[in-house]
Design a protein around this motif. Structure first.
Motif, PDB file in Angstrom:
ATOM      1  N   LYS A  72       0.724  -1.330   0.120  1.00  0.00           N
ATOM      2  CA  LYS A  72       0.125  -0.187   0.106  1.00  0.00           C
ATOM      3  C   LYS A  72       0.844   1.097  -0.004  1.00  0.00           C
ATOM      4  O   LYS A  72       0.711   2.344  -0.687  1.00  0.00           O
ATOM      5  CB  LYS A  72      -0.858   0.144   1.333  1.00  0.00           C
ATOM      6  CG  LYS A  72      -1.936   1.311   1.180  1.00  0.00           C
ATOM      7  CD  LYS A  72      -2.870   1.166   2.555  1.00  0.00           C
ATOM      8  CE  LYS A  72      -1.941   1.445   3.760  1.00  0.00           C
ATOM      9  NZ  LYS A  72      -2.783   1.738   4.916  1.00  0.00           N
ATOM     10  N   ILE A  73       1.923   1.317   0.946  1.00  0.00           N
ATOM     11  CA  ILE A  73       2.740   2.570   1.094  1.00  0.00           C
ATOM     12  C   ILE A  73       3.727   2.469  -0.319  1.00  0.00           C
ATOM     13  O   ILE A  73       3.790   3.883  -0.611  1.00  0.00           O
ATOM     14  CB  ILE A  73       3.435   2.429   2.120  1.00  0.00           C
ATOM     15  CG1 ILE A  73       3.983   3.911   2.727  1.00  0.00           C
ATOM     16  CG2 ILE A  73       4.831   1.653   1.982  1.00  0.00           C
ATOM     17  CD1 ILE A  73       4.590   3.858   3.933  1.00  0.00           C
ATOM     18  N   LEU A  74       3.923   1.628  -1.153  1.00  0.00           N
ATOM     19  CA  LEU A  74       4.784   1.771  -2.280  1.00  0.00           C
ATOM     20  C   LEU A  74       3.893   2.257  -3.557  1.00  0.00           C
ATOM     21  O   LEU A  74       4.318   3.092  -4.279  1.00  0.00           O
ATOM     22  CB  LEU A  74       5.040   0.524  -2.782  1.00  0.00           C
ATOM     23  CG  LEU A  74       6.411  -0.155  -1.790  1.00  0.00           C
ATOM     24  CD1 LEU A  74       6.359  -1.718  -2.446  1.00  0.00           C
ATOM     25  CD2 LEU A  74       7.643   0.570  -2.051  1.00  0.00           C
ATOM     26  N   VAL A  75       2.414   2.224  -3.495  1.00  0.00           N
ATOM     27  CA  VAL A  75       1.688   2.747  -4.281  1.00  0.00           C
ATOM     28  C   VAL A  75       1.110   4.078  -4.141  1.00  0.00           C
ATOM     29  O   VAL A  75       0.337   4.595  -4.982  1.00  0.00           O
ATOM     30  CB  VAL A  75       0.552   1.711  -4.908  1.00  0.00           C
ATOM     31  CG1 VAL A  75       1.392   0.440  -5.345  1.00  0.00           C
ATOM     32  CG2 VAL A  75      -0.392   1.388  -3.786  1.00  0.00           C
ATOM     33  N   LYS A  76       1.253   4.589  -2.863  1.00  0.00           N
ATOM     34  CA  LYS A  76       0.515   5.667  -2.399  1.00  0.00           C
ATOM     35  C   LYS A  76       1.388   6.973  -3.382  1.00  0.00           C
ATOM     36  O   LYS A  76       2.510   6.906  -3.720  1.00  0.00           O
ATOM     37  CB  LYS A  76       1.029   6.121  -0.741  1.00  0.00           C
ATOM     38  CG  LYS A  76       0.240   5.453   0.100  1.00  0.00           C
ATOM     39  CD  LYS A  76      -1.284   5.819   0.061  1.00  0.00           C
ATOM     40  CE  LYS A  76      -1.826   5.307   1.473  1.00  0.00           C
ATOM     41  NZ  LYS A  76      -3.437   5.938   1.523  1.00  0.00           N
TER      42      LYS A  76
ATOM     43  N   SER B 226       5.263  11.931   2.217  1.00  0.00           N
ATOM     44  CA  SER B 226       4.128  11.079   2.072  1.00  0.00           C
ATOM     45  C   SER B 226       4.797   9.875   1.247  1.00  0.00           C
ATOM     46  O   SER B 226       5.863   9.850   0.646  1.00  0.00           O
ATOM     47  CB  SER B 226       3.076  11.714   1.023  1.00  0.00           C
ATOM     48  OG  SER B 226       3.640  12.211   0.190  1.00  0.00           O
ATOM     49  N   GLY B 227       4.218   8.859   0.812  1.00  0.00           N
ATOM     50  CA  GLY B 227       4.337   7.719   0.120  1.00  0.00           C
ATOM     51  C   GLY B 227       5.423   6.929   0.401  1.00  0.00           C
ATOM     52  O   GLY B 227       6.073   6.907   1.480  1.00  0.00           O
ATOM     53  N   ILE B 228       6.486   6.657  -0.792  1.00  0.00           N
ATOM     54  CA  ILE B 228       7.517   6.046  -0.405  1.00  0.00           C
ATOM     55  C   ILE B 228       8.695   6.715   0.473  1.00  0.00           C
ATOM     56  O   ILE B 228       9.263   6.281   1.081  1.00  0.00           O
ATOM     57  CB  ILE B 228       8.057   5.471  -1.625  1.00  0.00           C
ATOM     58  CG1 ILE B 228       9.499   4.471  -1.519  1.00  0.00           C
ATOM     59  CG2 ILE B 228       8.477   6.562  -2.586  1.00  0.00           C
ATOM     60  CD1 ILE B 228       8.916   3.318  -0.694  1.00  0.00           C
ATOM     61  N   GLN B 229       8.610   8.161   0.386  1.00  0.00           N
ATOM     62  CA  GLN B 229       9.521   8.831   0.877  1.00  0.00           C
ATOM     63  C   GLN B 229       9.202   8.670   2.558  1.00  0.00           C
ATOM     64  O   GLN B 229      10.161   8.446   3.389  1.00  0.00           O
ATOM     65  CB  GLN B 229       9.306  10.442   0.879  1.00  0.00           C
ATOM     66  CG  GLN B 229       9.739  10.628  -0.634  1.00  0.00           C
ATOM     67  CD  GLN B 229       9.226  11.903  -1.135  1.00  0.00           C
ATOM     68  OE1 GLN B 229       8.689  12.847  -0.450  1.00  0.00           O
ATOM     69  NE2 GLN B 229       9.995  12.355  -2.104  1.00  0.00           N
ATOM     70  N   PHE B 230       7.885   8.855   2.947  1.00  0.00           N
ATOM     71  CA  PHE B 230       7.711   8.394   4.364  1.00  0.00           C
ATOM     72  C   PHE B 230       8.194   7.030   4.840  1.00  0.00           C
ATOM     73  O   PHE B 230       8.579   6.614   5.789  1.00  0.00           O
ATOM     74  CB  PHE B 230       6.231   8.807   4.660  1.00  0.00           C
ATOM     75  CG  PHE B 230       5.858   8.445   6.120  1.00  0.00           C
ATOM     76  CD1 PHE B 230       5.876   9.068   7.299  1.00  0.00           C
ATOM     77  CD2 PHE B 230       5.144   7.045   6.428  1.00  0.00           C
ATOM     78  CE1 PHE B 230       5.656   9.029   8.393  1.00  0.00           C
ATOM     79  CE2 PHE B 230       4.674   6.949   7.699  1.00  0.00           C
ATOM     80  CZ  PHE B 230       4.840   7.652   8.694  1.00  0.00           C
ATOM     81  N   GLY B 231       7.868   6.030   4.070  1.00  0.00           N
ATOM     82  CA  GLY B 231       8.279   4.795   4.135  1.00  0.00           C
ATOM     83  C   GLY B 231       9.840   4.742   4.122  1.00  0.00           C
ATOM     84  O   GLY B 231       9.991   3.644   5.111  1.00  0.00           O
ATOM     85  N   PHE B 232      10.576   5.329   3.675  1.00  0.00           N
ATOM     86  CA  PHE B 232      11.867   5.301   4.031  1.00  0.00           C
ATOM     87  C   PHE B 232      12.095   5.394   5.513  1.00  0.00           C
ATOM     88  O   PHE B 232      12.954   5.183   6.003  1.00  0.00           O
ATOM     89  CB  PHE B 232      12.855   6.201   3.235  1.00  0.00           C
ATOM     90  CG  PHE B 232      12.909   5.802   1.845  1.00  0.00           C
ATOM     91  CD1 PHE B 232      12.719   4.625   1.340  1.00  0.00           C
ATOM     92  CD2 PHE B 232      12.995   6.687   0.708  1.00  0.00           C
ATOM     93  CE1 PHE B 232      12.939   4.056  -0.046  1.00  0.00           C
ATOM     94  CE2 PHE B 232      13.308   6.112  -0.790  1.00  0.00           C
ATOM     95  CZ  PHE B 232      13.236   4.884  -0.904  1.00  0.00           C
TER      96      PHE B 232
END
Length: 359
Positions: free
Chosen positions: A82-86, A250-256
């Protein structure tokens, strides 16, 4: 104990029979990089699920129990997808270069530390003769990414969170470094492989008597604060700063940032395992030869991962037990209590080594 060096030597010899030396070096670097990246991602997914279950246990609830069966084993995988496609939400009035660079610096610092950990006998990607100093140095890169994220976001909440994080990390790095230095004085070396080998008969936390135990406790407290986990989560206090230094991500940047936070927790626990709890060495009791032989049958990576997850459990226990500290209380704990105690403990360890009081 199975030595994984047999496998790595076989791969090296096989490649050398087909490729020149430069080609072998390139292929081996690629293989090691892929293995470390895969382990990095897998450990992060496992840790997120592990914390959710431990948190639920402490709060008398179930935790993930739908996706992937009654244990919710695939819940974290679903969240990762989910977070990869945000969508990456564009932010106005930011320093774009530094804003997009900051997450990679945070990931870089944790990845450099992760790559130097000894996961088992023969499973050590790189073994510096100044390994302890290397851990202290590269782990300090994360604060640069945090400060850049807060400043480049052009957001007062992000900036306050980044300044808190900078003050917290710089402060508690002193206690981490001094507690590790205490064990370097005891062992007489900074090389990680030698530190682990010296614990073959007995782990340092038992060998080093009271100074080693004090250093271990201080390291766990300071390491917990270094990862900004509760009750030391002032940089991203939701009730005060929404999400702190990664409010605008947001998205993958927050995921990092999310990924690096969990891997830093693993790295802190893994270094504690390596320096204090014998690394991948089994639990041995001098004179109990039969017991020691049984312990040797357990694969060395299981010893390392088991001890590391025990330290992580202690960290989560603290997080879900104590309320968040104020920033002045957090800094007072370091500068007025942990740092003086650490300095005295170094003197005590030096006295123990000079007098030969250790086992």
């Amino acid at each position: 104990m199975f030595d994984f060096k047999i496998v790595t030597d076989w791969i090296d010899q096989t490649l050398r029979s087909y490729l020149p030396d430069f080609g072998v070096l390139v292929i081996e670097l690629i293989l090691v990089g892929i293995a470390l990246l895969a382990a990095y991602a897998v450990f992060a997914i496992i840790l997120i699920w592990f914390e959710r279950k431990i948190c639920a246990w402490f709060q008398c609830r179930l935790g993930p129990n739908r996706v992937g069966g009654r244990w919710g084993l695939l819940q974290t995988v679903a969240d990762t997808i989910k977070i990869l496609v945000k969508e990456l939400i564009p932010i106005n009035h930011i320093d774009k270069f530094l804003f997009y660079l900051a997450p990679f610096i945070v990931i870089l610092g944790s990845m450099l530390s992760f790559g130097a950990l000894p996961f088992g006998k023969g499973l050590h990607a790189i073994d510096f003769n100044i390994g302890v100093f290397y851990f202290i140095a590269v782990s300090s890169l994360g604060v640069l990414g945090v400060l850049l994220a807060g400043w480049s976001s052009n957001n007062k909440f992000s900036m306050i969170g980044a300044m808190r994080s900078g003050a917290q990390m710089v402060s508690y790095e002193l206690s981490i470094g001094l507690s590790l230095l205490t064990m370097v004085i005891f062992a007489g070396t900074m090389q990680v492989s030698q530190l682990v080998n010296q614990q073959a008969d007995m782990w340092f936390i038992f060998k080093g008597h009271i100074p080693a135990f004090i250093a271990f406790v201080i390291y766990l407290i300071a390491g917990h604060a270094e990862t900004s986990r509760g009750p030391f989560d002032l940089p991203e206090a939701e009730s005060e700063l929404t999400a702190g230094y990664h409010t605008e991500y947001s998205g993958i940047q927050f995921g990092f940032y999310y990924l690096a936070e969990y891997l830093n927790m693993f790295i802190i626990a893994a270094i504690a395992t390596t320096i204090f709890l014998g690394g991948w060495q089994p639990f041995h009791i001098p004179g109990w030869d039969g017991f020691n032989q049984v312990m040797d049958y357990i694969p060395t990576p299981l010893w390392f991962i088991g001890k590391t997850f025990f330290c992580i459990f202690l960290s989560l226990w603290v997080r879900w037990t104590f309320p968040r500290l104020r920033i002045d209380q957090l800094l007072r704990l370091e500068w007025k209590y942990l740092l003086p105690l650490n300095l005295l403990n170094i003197l005590l360890m030096a006295l123990v080594v000079i007098s030969g009081w250790h086992f």
